[in-house]
Design a protein around this motif. Structure first.
Motif, PDB file in Angstrom:
ATOM      1  N   GLU A 148       0.908  -1.473   0.063  1.00  0.00           N
ATOM      2  CA  GLU A 148      -0.026  -0.191   0.131  1.00  0.00           C
ATOM      3  C   GLU A 148       0.794   1.276   0.064  1.00  0.00           C
ATOM      4  OE1 GLU A 148      -2.635  -0.155   3.342  1.00  0.00           O
ATOM      5  OE2 GLU A 148      -3.811  -1.796   2.498  1.00  0.00           O
ATOM      6  N   HIS A 149       1.994   1.179   0.840  1.00  0.00           N
ATOM      7  CA  HIS A 149       2.825   2.379   0.889  1.00  0.00           C
ATOM      8  C   HIS A 149       3.739   2.503  -0.425  1.00  0.00           C
ATOM      9  CE1 HIS A 149       2.592   2.941   5.417  1.00  0.00           C
ATOM     10  NE2 HIS A 149       1.247   2.693   5.059  1.00  0.00           N
ATOM     11  N   GLY A 150       4.064   1.436  -0.946  1.00  0.00           N
ATOM     12  CA  GLY A 150       5.010   1.415  -2.070  1.00  0.00           C
ATOM     13  C   GLY A 150       6.420   1.519  -1.638  1.00  0.00           C
ATOM     14  N   HIS A 151       6.628   1.000  -0.395  1.00  0.00           N
ATOM     15  CA  HIS A 151       8.112   0.950   0.053  1.00  0.00           C
ATOM     16  C   HIS A 151       8.327  -0.020   1.152  1.00  0.00           C
ATOM     17  CE1 HIS A 151       6.570   4.582   2.575  1.00  0.00           C
ATOM     18  NE2 HIS A 151       6.743   3.670   3.381  1.00  0.00           N
ATOM     19  N   VAL A 152       9.722  -0.247   1.443  1.00  0.00           N
ATOM     20  CA  VAL A 152       9.905  -1.284   2.409  1.00  0.00           C
ATOM     21  C   VAL A 152       9.735  -0.646   3.644  1.00  0.00           C
ATOM     22  CG1 VAL A 152      11.500  -3.013   3.236  1.00  0.00           C
ATOM     23  CG2 VAL A 152      11.230  -2.613   0.663  1.00  0.00           C
ATOM     24  N   HIS A 153       9.367  -1.556   4.747  1.00  0.00           N
ATOM     25  CA  HIS A 153       9.594  -1.390   6.044  1.00  0.00           C
ATOM     26  C   HIS A 153      10.351  -2.052   6.859  1.00  0.00           C
ATOM     27  CE1 HIS A 153       5.006   0.195   6.189  1.00  0.00           C
ATOM     28  NE2 HIS A 153       5.609   1.240   5.636  1.00  0.00           N
ATOM     29  N   GLY A 154      11.229  -1.520   7.855  1.00  0.00           N
ATOM     30  CA  GLY A 154      11.990  -2.255   8.694  1.00  0.00           C
ATOM     31  C   GLY A 154      13.459  -2.043   8.063  1.00  0.00           C
ATOM     32  N   HIS A 159      11.298   3.467   8.736  1.00  0.00           N
ATOM     33  CA  HIS A 159      10.761   3.184  10.005  1.00  0.00           C
ATOM     34  C   HIS A 159       9.717   4.260  10.425  1.00  0.00           C
ATOM     35  CE1 HIS A 159      14.198   0.545  10.204  1.00  0.00           C
ATOM     36  NE2 HIS A 159      14.805   1.456   9.771  1.00  0.00           N
ATOM     37  N   HIS A 160       8.416   3.904  10.619  1.00  0.00           N
ATOM     38  CA  HIS A 160       7.238   4.707  10.861  1.00  0.00           C
ATOM     39  C   HIS A 160       6.101   3.824  11.210  1.00  0.00           C
ATOM     40  CE1 HIS A 160       4.907   4.620   7.055  1.00  0.00           C
ATOM     41  NE2 HIS A 160       5.944   4.260   6.633  1.00  0.00           N
TER      42      HIS A 160
HETATM   43 ZN   LIG Z   1       5.352   3.176   4.961  1.00  0.00          ZN
END
Ligand SMILES: [Zn+2]
Length: 160
Positions: A148-154, A159-160
């Motif tokens: 959904e965000h189009g980017h990687v988390h972690g 980091h958000h």
């Molecule tokens: Zn995100």
């Protein structure tokens, strides 16, 4: 796991020009994290990585057409300083996002002469063949939230 669309991939990479000079590298830092199939990397590199397994190494030379494009003289513009109000003092090397017919594009100030500013919308690596050495560190499925965000988390990502 192999690299395929909607998977999160961590890579270490070194990018060299035709003379073997290093332009960019993740060596010594965090690996780069991206989602395959979302245009996060230049097209030629994403294509070369498709189907590769974690732990593999990939060496690929990407021509400008699959990299940052051909240099386009039409993307060089001279504009009066006053048309760039709100940007503070304009200096050579500054970069601005501006709307064009093809969507948002990054322009670099290449000259400031008197009241006129020269803006170049070409990518600094336009016209260059990109020589990548890549090590695939890990591959995993992206989460719904990441897609959904189009980017990687972690690790290696947001980091958000
Ligand atoms: Zn995100």
């Amino acid at each position: 796991m192999e690299i395929a669309a909607d998977r999160v991939v961590l890579i270490h990479y070194t990018l060299k020009d035709d003379n073997g000079a290093i332009i960019d590298s993740s060596a010594g830092g965090e690996p780069l994290a991206y989602i395959q199939g979302h245009g996060n990397l230049v097209a030629g590199l994403e294509k070369a990585l498709e189907g590769k397994q974690d732990g593999s190494t990939v060496a690929v030379s990407v021509p400008p057409a699959d990299g940052y494009g051909k240099h386009d003289a039409a993307l060089i513009q001279r504009v009066p300083k006053r048309s760039m109000q709100g940007s503070g003092e304009i200096k050579k090397g500054m970069q601005f996002q501006a709307r064009t017919d093809d969507g948002m594009r990054l322009f670099t100030v290449t000259a400031v002469v008197g009241d006129m500013v020269t803006l170049d919308g070409n990518h600094p690596l336009a016209d260059k063949t990109l020589h990548f050495d890549v090590e695939v560190v890990s591959v995993r499925d992206a989460t719904t939230e990441e897609l959904e965000h189009g980017h990687v988390h972690g690790v290696g990502g947001h980091h958000h």
